[in-house]
Design an enzyme around this catalytic site. Structure first.
Site, PDB file in Angstrom:
ATOM      1  N   HIS A  82      -9.347  21.225 -19.261  1.00  0.00           N
ATOM      2  CA  HIS A  82      -8.050  21.070 -19.939  1.00  0.00           C
ATOM      3  C   HIS A  82      -7.397  22.437 -20.178  1.00  0.00           C
ATOM      4  CE1 HIS A  82      -5.797  17.868 -22.427  1.00  0.00           C
ATOM      5  NE2 HIS A  82      -4.961  18.857 -22.135  1.00  0.00           N
ATOM      6  N   ASP A 118      -8.070  18.309 -14.382  1.00  0.00           N
ATOM      7  CA  ASP A 118      -8.020  19.206 -15.542  1.00  0.00           C
ATOM      8  C   ASP A 118      -8.309  18.428 -16.820  1.00  0.00           C
ATOM      9  OD1 ASP A 118      -7.470  21.789 -16.764  1.00  0.00           O
ATOM     10  OD2 ASP A 118      -5.704  20.811 -17.623  1.00  0.00           O
ATOM     11  N   ARG A 127      -3.507  13.093 -18.313  1.00  0.00           N
ATOM     12  CA  ARG A 127      -4.502  12.730 -19.325  1.00  0.00           C
ATOM     13  C   ARG A 127      -5.649  12.013 -18.617  1.00  0.00           C
ATOM     14  NH1 ARG A 127      -2.771  16.006 -22.116  1.00  0.00           N
ATOM     15  NH2 ARG A 127      -1.853  15.901 -24.185  1.00  0.00           N
ATOM     16  N   PRO A 146       2.774  10.367 -19.088  1.00  0.00           N
ATOM     17  CA  PRO A 146       1.978  10.373 -20.326  1.00  0.00           C
ATOM     18  C   PRO A 146       0.994   9.211 -20.345  1.00  0.00           C
ATOM     19  CG  PRO A 146       4.261   9.719 -20.763  1.00  0.00           C
ATOM     20  CD  PRO A 146       4.163   9.965 -19.294  1.00  0.00           C
ATOM     21  N   GLU A 189     -13.359  13.485 -22.428  1.00  0.00           N
ATOM     22  CA  GLU A 189     -13.477  14.944 -22.574  1.00  0.00           C
ATOM     23  C   GLU A 189     -13.712  15.412 -24.014  1.00  0.00           C
ATOM     24  OE1 GLU A 189      -9.490  15.909 -20.983  1.00  0.00           O
ATOM     25  OE2 GLU A 189      -9.064  16.852 -22.909  1.00  0.00           O
TER      26      GLU A 189
HETATM   27  P1  NAI Z   1       7.866  14.227 -19.863  1.00  0.00           P
HETATM   28  O1  NAI Z   1       8.031  13.313 -21.023  1.00  0.00           O
HETATM   29  O2  NAI Z   1       8.902  15.282 -19.629  1.00  0.00           O
HETATM   30  O3  NAI Z   1       7.752  13.365 -18.510  1.00  0.00           O
HETATM   31  C1  NAI Z   1       7.021  12.188 -18.400  1.00  0.00           C
HETATM   32  C2  NAI Z   1       7.672  11.334 -17.306  1.00  0.00           C
HETATM   33  O4  NAI Z   1       6.844  10.181 -17.113  1.00  0.00           O
HETATM   34  C3  NAI Z   1       9.077  10.838 -17.680  1.00  0.00           C
HETATM   35  O5  NAI Z   1       9.973  11.118 -16.633  1.00  0.00           O
HETATM   36  C4  NAI Z   1       8.888   9.323 -17.879  1.00  0.00           C
HETATM   37  O6  NAI Z   1      10.027   8.569 -17.493  1.00  0.00           O
HETATM   38  C5  NAI Z   1       7.700   9.057 -16.969  1.00  0.00           C
HETATM   39  N1  NAI Z   1       6.973   7.850 -17.333  1.00  0.00           N
HETATM   40  C6  NAI Z   1       6.541   7.489 -18.573  1.00  0.00           C
HETATM   41  N2  NAI Z   1       5.896   6.311 -18.512  1.00  0.00           N
HETATM   42  C7  NAI Z   1       5.928   5.924 -17.220  1.00  0.00           C
HETATM   43  C8  NAI Z   1       5.448   4.791 -16.531  1.00  0.00           C
HETATM   44  N3  NAI Z   1       4.781   3.825 -17.160  1.00  0.00           N
HETATM   45  N4  NAI Z   1       5.651   4.731 -15.204  1.00  0.00           N
HETATM   46  C9  NAI Z   1       6.325   5.695 -14.553  1.00  0.00           C
HETATM   47  N5  NAI Z   1       6.821   6.794 -15.140  1.00  0.00           N
HETATM   48  C10 NAI Z   1       6.617   6.906 -16.465  1.00  0.00           C
HETATM   49  O7  NAI Z   1       6.424  14.866 -20.009  1.00  0.00           O
HETATM   50  P2  NAI Z   1       5.880  16.228 -19.389  1.00  0.00           P
HETATM   51  O8  NAI Z   1       6.198  17.365 -20.295  1.00  0.00           O
HETATM   52  O9  NAI Z   1       6.286  16.323 -17.969  1.00  0.00           O
HETATM   53  O10 NAI Z   1       4.299  15.994 -19.496  1.00  0.00           O
HETATM   54  C11 NAI Z   1       3.643  14.962 -18.799  1.00  0.00           C
HETATM   55  C12 NAI Z   1       2.234  14.802 -19.343  1.00  0.00           C
HETATM   56  O11 NAI Z   1       1.451  15.937 -18.994  1.00  0.00           O
HETATM   57  C13 NAI Z   1       2.134  14.753 -20.888  1.00  0.00           C
HETATM   58  O12 NAI Z   1       2.371  13.465 -21.388  1.00  0.00           O
HETATM   59  C14 NAI Z   1       0.720  15.193 -21.147  1.00  0.00           C
HETATM   60  O13 NAI Z   1      -0.116  14.063 -21.201  1.00  0.00           O
HETATM   61  C15 NAI Z   1       0.370  16.038 -19.904  1.00  0.00           C
HETATM   62  N6  NAI Z   1       0.150  17.440 -20.256  1.00  0.00           N
HETATM   63  C16 NAI Z   1      -1.043  18.026 -19.887  1.00  0.00           C
HETATM   64  C17 NAI Z   1      -1.303  19.348 -20.203  1.00  0.00           C
HETATM   65  C18 NAI Z   1      -2.572  20.019 -19.780  1.00  0.00           C
HETATM   66  O14 NAI Z   1      -2.888  21.127 -20.259  1.00  0.00           O
HETATM   67  N7  NAI Z   1      -3.367  19.450 -18.874  1.00  0.00           N
HETATM   68  C19 NAI Z   1      -0.346  20.134 -20.980  1.00  0.00           C
HETATM   69  C20 NAI Z   1       0.907  19.452 -21.259  1.00  0.00           C
HETATM   70  C21 NAI Z   1       1.114  18.142 -20.917  1.00  0.00           C
END
Ligand code: NAI
Length: 329
Positions: free
Chosen positions: A296, A259, A235, A207, A264
């Site tokens: 996106h 993406d 992001r 994130p 954006e």
């Molecule tokens: P999630 O919360 O399941 O996984 C995020 C992972 O990142 C966790 O394992 C966490 O421990 C790790 N993390 C957080 N901060 C960190 C750091 N500083 N260093 C190392 N690891 C760290 O989230 P999920 O569902 O996998 O989504 C990830 C990201 O994808 C979302 O935050 C969102 O920004 C993006 N996303 C993009 C979409 C798109 O359409 N392009 C759609 C949905 C999500």
């Protein structure tokens, strides 16, 4: 509840309308994004439903609060675009859709990799112009390549599993490693620096937070292999775009699949074909043949939109009925 539904898009409205037959909210579909000048459109509503490029700054939240808004329902997983401290101060509740389809996003990341590697975007245009030459279309096998996954949450894990299916050597990095998961796909956790140094492909799934802003910058790009492929479906601000452009110009970076883009808002999701764009950095990125940008759209599958609509409406009903908020931020 009466909902001011900002930044409405054609692709999502039918899903919300259909599902709302079960939830019976009053939805006011608004086309504008939520920005300081459009907050007043929410007057008379109880809830604001916002998307990824709406600007939920402290001032906007205060204005919404003054109109009697009690709930902010984000129809996204990410919540980097809301000032949570101000929301808490005002007592505004915030809910989100923590998971709608990690497969949608992970599979889109893989689509970017395959398109860039096998130059599908170039081949598609060529063949349409009856140019059947293969010159310049040489790709590489994914089999045995090292793929670095930055962030092994829901999306990163699905992505890692798919890449391991291609026969890639998967390197994982997360601040909360899941060694059981790693063992199930015969992958291993490494340090961030090791991931940068060894990976042929790097895909971002963390994130956006203070500590992850510009994770990919001039000095981290220097640590990467020459000709590396960078994929960002996380992001935009995870990457310092100016450093990315520099890396592409120096040919340090071989491919970029994006993406998301740090500036954006106001561009992605919009048809700018008549007006053109005045963002020079994005315009420069679009000139590279080895850069593939999507607007996106990684989340954009039927399954994901269906889940977003259902969870958002359910989140709002939970608030209305004073039930525990399952997805409170
Ligand atoms: P999630 O919360 O399941 O996984 C995020 C992972 O990142 C966790 O394992 C966490 O421990 C790790 N993390 C957080 N901060 C960190 C750091 N500083 N260093 C190392 N690891 C760290 O989230 P999920 O569902 O996998 O989504 C990830 C990201 O994808 C979302 O935050 C969102 O920004 C993006 N996303 C993009 C979409 C798109 O359409 N392009 C759609 C949905 C999500």
């Amino acid at each position: 509840m009466k909902i001011a539904f900002y930044d409405t898009h054609k692709f999502e409205r039918p899903f919300f309308e259909k599902l709302n037959n079960e939830f019976h909210h009053e939805i006011i579909f608004l086309e504008p994004r939520l920005i300081p000048g459009t907050a007043s459109l929410a007057k008379g509503c109880d809830c604001v439903c916002a998307f990824v490029n709406d600007k939920l700054t402290g001032d906007v939240l205060k204005e919404l609060y003054s109109y009697g808004i009690k709930l902010i329902a984000l129809r996204s997983a990410g919540y980097n675009h809301i000032d949570l401290a101000v929301a808490r101060e005002l007592g505004l509740k915030v809910v989100r859709v923590p998971e709608y389809s990690p497969y949608a996003v992970a599979e889109h990341a893989v689509a970017l990799i395959l398109s860039l590697n096998r130059k599908i975007h170039k081949a598609y245009n060529r063949v349409r112009e009856e140019n059947f030459s293969l010159n310049g279309l040489v790709g590489f096998d994914l089999h045995m390549k090292k793929v670095g996954v930055v962030g092994t949450g829901k999306i990163g894990k699905v992505f890692a599993k798919i890449m391991s299916g291609f026969g890639c050597e998967v390197l994982l990095y997360d601040k909360m490693p899941d060694s059981y998961f790693a063992s199930t796909i015969k992958a291993r956790y490494v340090t961030f620096e090791q991931l940068l140094a060894f990976s042929d492909i790097i895909s971002l799934h963390v994130p956006l937070k203070m500590e992850t802003k510009y994770l990919i910058n001039e000095s981290t790009i220097d640590l990467m292999k020459d000709d590396v492929m960078i994929i960002n479906t996380g992001r935009g601000k995870l990457i310092d775009t100016k450093a990315l452009v520099k890396g592409l110009k120096k040919k340090k970076i071989g491919y970029a699949g994006l993406d998301v883009y740090e500036e954006e808002e106001g561009i992605f999701f919009e048809d700018m074909s008549e007006s053109g764009i005045d963002d020079d950095c994005l315009a420069r990125l679009l000139t590279f043949p080895n850069v593939l940008i999507t607007s996106h759209q990684a989340f954009l599958t039927e399954e994901a939109i269906q889940n977003i609509a259902f969870t958002t409406l359910k989140n709002i009903t939970e608030f209305e009925t004073n039930t525990t908020l399952t997805n409170e931020v």
